[in-house]
Motif scaffolding. Structure first.
Motif, PDB file in Angstrom:
ATOM      1  N   GLY A  13       0.826  -1.210   0.000  1.00 51.64           N
ATOM      2  CA  GLY A  13       0.000   0.000   0.000  1.00 51.64           C
ATOM      3  C   GLY A  13       0.854   1.253   0.000  1.00 51.64           C
ATOM      4  O   GLY A  13       0.521   2.264   0.627  1.00 51.64           O
ATOM      5  N   GLY A  15       1.469   3.311  -2.360  1.00 50.36           N
ATOM      6  CA  GLY A  15       1.150   4.293  -3.393  1.00 50.36           C
ATOM      7  C   GLY A  15       0.548   5.587  -2.880  1.00 50.36           C
ATOM      8  O   GLY A  15       0.514   6.585  -3.609  1.00 50.36           O
ATOM      9  N   ARG A  38      -1.490  -2.090  -6.087  1.00 49.05           N
ATOM     10  CA  ARG A  38      -2.021  -2.466  -7.405  1.00 49.05           C
ATOM     11  C   ARG A  38      -1.759  -1.395  -8.455  1.00 49.05           C
ATOM     12  O   ARG A  38      -1.525  -1.696  -9.616  1.00 49.05           O
ATOM     13  CB  ARG A  38      -3.534  -2.715  -7.308  1.00 49.05           C
ATOM     14  N   VAL A  64      -2.527  -7.771  -3.008  1.00 50.59           N
ATOM     15  CA  VAL A  64      -2.122  -8.593  -1.853  1.00 50.59           C
ATOM     16  C   VAL A  64      -3.161  -9.650  -1.483  1.00 50.59           C
ATOM     17  O   VAL A  64      -2.867 -10.574  -0.725  1.00 50.59           O
ATOM     18  CB  VAL A  64      -1.796  -7.726  -0.608  1.00 50.59           C
ATOM     19  N   THR A  65      -4.356  -9.525  -2.026  1.00 46.53           N
ATOM     20  CA  THR A  65      -5.391 -10.522  -1.699  1.00 46.53           C
ATOM     21  C   THR A  65      -5.266 -11.786  -2.550  1.00 46.53           C
ATOM     22  O   THR A  65      -6.040 -12.726  -2.376  1.00 46.53           O
ATOM     23  CB  THR A  65      -6.818  -9.946  -1.862  1.00 46.53           C
ATOM     24  N   GLY A  92      -4.691  -1.685   3.255  1.00 42.98           N
ATOM     25  CA  GLY A  92      -5.927  -1.982   3.967  1.00 42.98           C
ATOM     26  C   GLY A  92      -7.075  -1.222   3.341  1.00 42.98           C
ATOM     27  O   GLY A  92      -6.862  -0.222   2.648  1.00 42.98           O
ATOM     28  N   THR A 113      -8.463  -8.260   2.400  1.00 39.89           N
ATOM     29  CA  THR A 113      -7.355  -7.293   2.372  1.00 39.89           C
ATOM     30  C   THR A 113      -6.738  -7.113   3.762  1.00 39.89           C
ATOM     31  O   THR A 113      -5.518  -7.087   3.902  1.00 39.89           O
ATOM     32  CB  THR A 113      -7.850  -5.914   1.862  1.00 39.89           C
ATOM     33  N   SER A 141      -2.731  -1.953  12.017  1.00 37.41           N
ATOM     34  CA  SER A 141      -4.111  -2.245  12.419  1.00 37.41           C
ATOM     35  C   SER A 141      -4.859  -0.924  12.526  1.00 37.41           C
ATOM     36  O   SER A 141      -4.634  -0.015  11.714  1.00 37.41           O
ATOM     37  CB  SER A 141      -4.100  -3.023  13.731  1.00 37.41           C
ATOM     38  N   TYR A 155     -14.892  -3.569   9.040  1.00 33.85           N
ATOM     39  CA  TYR A 155     -13.534  -3.024   9.213  1.00 33.85           C
ATOM     40  C   TYR A 155     -13.027  -3.285  10.639  1.00 33.85           C
ATOM     41  O   TYR A 155     -11.925  -3.811  10.827  1.00 33.85           O
ATOM     42  CB  TYR A 155     -13.552  -1.525   8.916  1.00 33.85           C
ATOM     43  N   PRO A 185      -3.167   2.915  14.586  1.00 38.88           N
ATOM     44  CA  PRO A 185      -3.337   4.367  14.590  1.00 38.88           C
ATOM     45  C   PRO A 185      -4.800   4.761  14.814  1.00 38.88           C
ATOM     46  O   PRO A 185      -5.716   4.044  14.402  1.00 38.88           O
ATOM     47  CB  PRO A 185      -2.906   4.796  13.168  1.00 38.88           C
ATOM     48  N   ASN A 191      -7.498   9.191   2.523  1.00 41.60           N
ATOM     49  CA  ASN A 191      -8.794   8.957   1.855  1.00 41.60           C
ATOM     50  C   ASN A 191      -9.347   7.567   2.116  1.00 41.60           C
ATOM     51  O   ASN A 191     -10.199   7.093   1.369  1.00 41.60           O
ATOM     52  CB  ASN A 191      -8.622   9.088   0.333  1.00 41.60           C
ATOM     53  N   ASN A 195     -12.214   5.147  -0.570  1.00 41.43           N
ATOM     54  CA  ASN A 195     -11.627   4.456  -1.718  1.00 41.43           C
ATOM     55  C   ASN A 195     -12.363   3.173  -2.111  1.00 41.43           C
ATOM     56  O   ASN A 195     -12.341   2.785  -3.266  1.00 41.43           O
ATOM     57  CB  ASN A 195     -10.152   4.154  -1.442  1.00 41.43           C
TER      58      ASN A 195
HETATM   59  N1  LIG Z   1      -6.619   6.569   7.579  1.00 40.72           N
HETATM   60  C1  LIG Z   1      -6.974   6.214   8.805  1.00 40.72           C
HETATM   61  O1  LIG Z   1      -7.734   6.922   9.496  1.00 40.72           O
HETATM   62  C2  LIG Z   1      -6.437   4.935   9.390  1.00 40.72           C
HETATM   63  C3  LIG Z   1      -6.547   4.768  10.782  1.00 40.72           C
HETATM   64  C4  LIG Z   1      -6.071   3.587  11.341  1.00 40.72           C
HETATM   65  C5  LIG Z   1      -5.498   2.615  10.550  1.00 40.72           C
HETATM   66  N2  LIG Z   1      -5.417   2.795   9.189  1.00 40.72           N
HETATM   67  C6  LIG Z   1      -4.815   1.719   8.394  1.00 40.72           C
HETATM   68  O2  LIG Z   1      -3.650   2.205   7.751  1.00 40.72           O
HETATM   69  C7  LIG Z   1      -3.439   1.492   6.523  1.00 40.72           C
HETATM   70  C8  LIG Z   1      -3.273   2.471   5.381  1.00 40.72           C
HETATM   71  O3  LIG Z   1      -4.455   3.237   5.285  1.00 40.72           O
HETATM   72  P1  LIG Z   1      -4.535   4.635   4.508  1.00 40.72           P
HETATM   73  O4  LIG Z   1      -5.413   5.495   5.334  1.00 40.72           O
HETATM   74  O5  LIG Z   1      -3.197   5.105   4.105  1.00 40.72           O
HETATM   75  O6  LIG Z   1      -5.389   4.151   3.228  1.00 40.72           O
HETATM   76  P2  LIG Z   1      -5.374   4.625   1.698  1.00 40.72           P
HETATM   77  O7  LIG Z   1      -4.943   6.025   1.575  1.00 40.72           O
HETATM   78  O8  LIG Z   1      -6.716   4.220   1.178  1.00 40.72           O
HETATM   79  O9  LIG Z   1      -4.251   3.679   1.056  1.00 40.72           O
HETATM   80  C9  LIG Z   1      -4.421   2.290   1.034  1.00 40.72           C
HETATM   81  C10 LIG Z   1      -3.288   1.654   0.271  1.00 40.72           C
HETATM   82  O10 LIG Z   1      -3.509   0.248   0.240  1.00 40.72           O
HETATM   83  C11 LIG Z   1      -3.381  -0.220  -1.102  1.00 40.72           C
HETATM   84  N3  LIG Z   1      -4.241  -1.384  -1.304  1.00 40.72           N
HETATM   85  C12 LIG Z   1      -5.571  -1.519  -1.042  1.00 40.72           C
HETATM   86  N4  LIG Z   1      -5.999  -2.732  -1.419  1.00 40.72           N
HETATM   87  C13 LIG Z   1      -4.920  -3.387  -1.920  1.00 40.72           C
HETATM   88  C14 LIG Z   1      -4.734  -4.669  -2.495  1.00 40.72           C
HETATM   89  N5  LIG Z   1      -5.743  -5.545  -2.631  1.00 40.72           N
HETATM   90  N6  LIG Z   1      -3.494  -5.010  -2.928  1.00 40.72           N
HETATM   91  C15 LIG Z   1      -2.454  -4.150  -2.816  1.00 40.72           C
HETATM   92  N7  LIG Z   1      -2.565  -2.922  -2.270  1.00 40.72           N
HETATM   93  C16 LIG Z   1      -3.795  -2.543  -1.848  1.00 40.72           C
HETATM   94  C17 LIG Z   1      -3.806   0.963  -1.969  1.00 40.72           C
HETATM   95  O11 LIG Z   1      -3.188   0.929  -3.253  1.00 40.72           O
HETATM   96  P3  LIG Z   1      -3.884   0.401  -4.611  1.00 40.72           P
HETATM   97  O12 LIG Z   1      -5.313   0.855  -4.563  1.00 40.72           O
HETATM   98  O13 LIG Z   1      -3.045   1.001  -5.705  1.00 40.72           O
HETATM   99  O14 LIG Z   1      -3.730  -1.094  -4.561  1.00 40.72           O
HETATM  100  C18 LIG Z   1      -3.212   2.130  -1.168  1.00 40.72           C
HETATM  101  O15 LIG Z   1      -1.858   2.320  -1.521  1.00 40.72           O
HETATM  102  C19 LIG Z   1      -4.666   0.571   6.361  1.00 40.72           C
HETATM  103  O16 LIG Z   1      -4.331  -0.720   6.807  1.00 40.72           O
HETATM  104  C20 LIG Z   1      -5.692   1.195   7.277  1.00 40.72           C
HETATM  105  O17 LIG Z   1      -6.645   0.284   7.722  1.00 40.72           O
HETATM  106  C21 LIG Z   1      -5.853   3.950   8.601  1.00 40.72           C
END
Ligand SMILES: NC(=O)c1ccc[n+]([C@@H]2O[C@H](COP(=O)([O-])OP(=O)(O)OC[C@H]3O[C@@H](n4cnc5c(N)ncnc54)[C@H](OP(=O)(O)O)[C@@H]3O)[C@@H](O)[C@H]2O)c1
Length: 243
Positions: A13, A15, A38, A64-65, A92, A113, A141, A155, A185, A191, A195
């Motif tokens: 993830g 990107g 991806r 990754v799935t 995630g 995922t 997580s 989730y 976190p 976003n 997404n």
């Molecule tokens: N944002 C929050 O408030 C928050 C809080 C607590 C924890 N988290 C956790 O932090 C992590 C990152 O979240 P984020 O907020 O940075 O999310 P994000 O901006 O939506 O980014 C998610 C990343 O995961 C990749 N991804 C999703 N499905 C995938 C798949 N099947 N295979 C490979 N890559 C995949 C996406 O890339 P592609 O779409 O290009 O594959 C993207 O790079 C997640 O595990 C999330 O649950 C987030």
């Protein structure tokens, strides 16, 4: 604290959002980084933001799935760098909807995922790390995995399962010099929830969100701990809850 210079670090993830920040922070610490997700274009954007020489990073497009594609991430990293020191399971997905409006497909995507992909990574990494005589896995997580959040049933439960899964396997492999950590976190400025579904709204009413850099710094802390010190789980939250 240990140095991360020349360590090989894989970030899924990578990107955008938290994963892109984690990648940048590891690179700034002198690590060689493998960026997986991806969308190739977004991975290239993260790589460009590093200003890195191609010998110090690798892009792997993978879902990754899909078990074979997780294997591809590990094999590609090994082919280019000959070792993996740290693997960050960051990819995630989430969706904010009442449970009865969440489709079975959405439920499956979230679990595949946020949990099954991590299982796939462990199937590759545990034998590899045993052969290497060590390694570290950091699973991202969420605070939503500590207590079920209304509107986030799939989730929250996927992250709660990830916590238990990580803790269980960590106990199996700790004497093999394999460290498995979970970082949970609180709401972070990305976003994430929009997404998976265009209709999904961000669930967070939090006035103050963490920044991606603050979360990445916590990951770096876990990675820099001395060999014998193991933070198994850590929560990161903003100190103030009001602006
Ligand atoms: N944002 C929050 O408030 C928050 C809080 C607590 C924890 N988290 C956790 O932090 C992590 C990152 O979240 P984020 O907020 O940075 O999310 P994000 O901006 O939506 O980014 C998610 C990343 O995961 C990749 N991804 C999703 N499905 C995938 C798949 N099947 N295979 C490979 N890559 C995949 C996406 O890339 P592609 O779409 O290009 O594959 C993207 O790079 C997640 O595990 C999330 O649950 C987030």
């Amino acid at each position: 604290m240990r140095s991360l210079r020349n360590k090989v670090v894989v970030v899924t993830g990578a990107g955008r959002g938290i994963g892109a920040a984690i990648t940048r922070h590891f690179f700034d610490e002198g690590a060689r980084v493998v960026l997986a997700a991806r969308n190739k274009k977004r991975l290239q954007e993260t790589a460009a933001s590093l200003g890195a020489d191609e010998k110090d990073y690798l892009i792997v497009t993978a879902d990754v799935t899909v078990r074979k594609q997780m294997k591809k991430i590990v094999l590609s990293a090994m082919k280019k760098f000959g070792q993996i020191d740290i693997f960050v399971n960051n990819a995630g997905v989430g969706i904010h909807k009442p449970l009865v409006k969440t489709t079975e497909k959405e439920f499956d995507v979230i679990f595949n995922t946020n949990l099954k992909a991590i299982y796939y990574s462990f199937l590759e990494l545990v034998p590899l790390f045993k052969k290497q005589a060590g390694g570290q896995i950091i699973n991202i997580s969420s605070g939503a995995g500590r207590i079920g959040v209304p509107g986030l049933a799939a989730y929250s439960s996927s992250k709660a399962a990830l916590n238990a899964f990580s803790e269980a396997v960590a106990g199996e492999v700790r004497n093999d010099n394999i460290k498995i950590s979970v970082l949970a976190p609180a709401s972070t400025d990305t976003n994430l929830m929009s997404n998976l579904s265009k209709k999904s709204k961000t669930p967070s009413k939090a006035a103050v969100k963490l920044t991606v850099d603050e979360v990445a710094e916590a990951v770096i802390f876990l990675a820099r701990q001395n060999t014998n010190a193991w933070t198994s789980t850590a929560d990161i939250r903003p100190l103030h809850i009001k602006k």
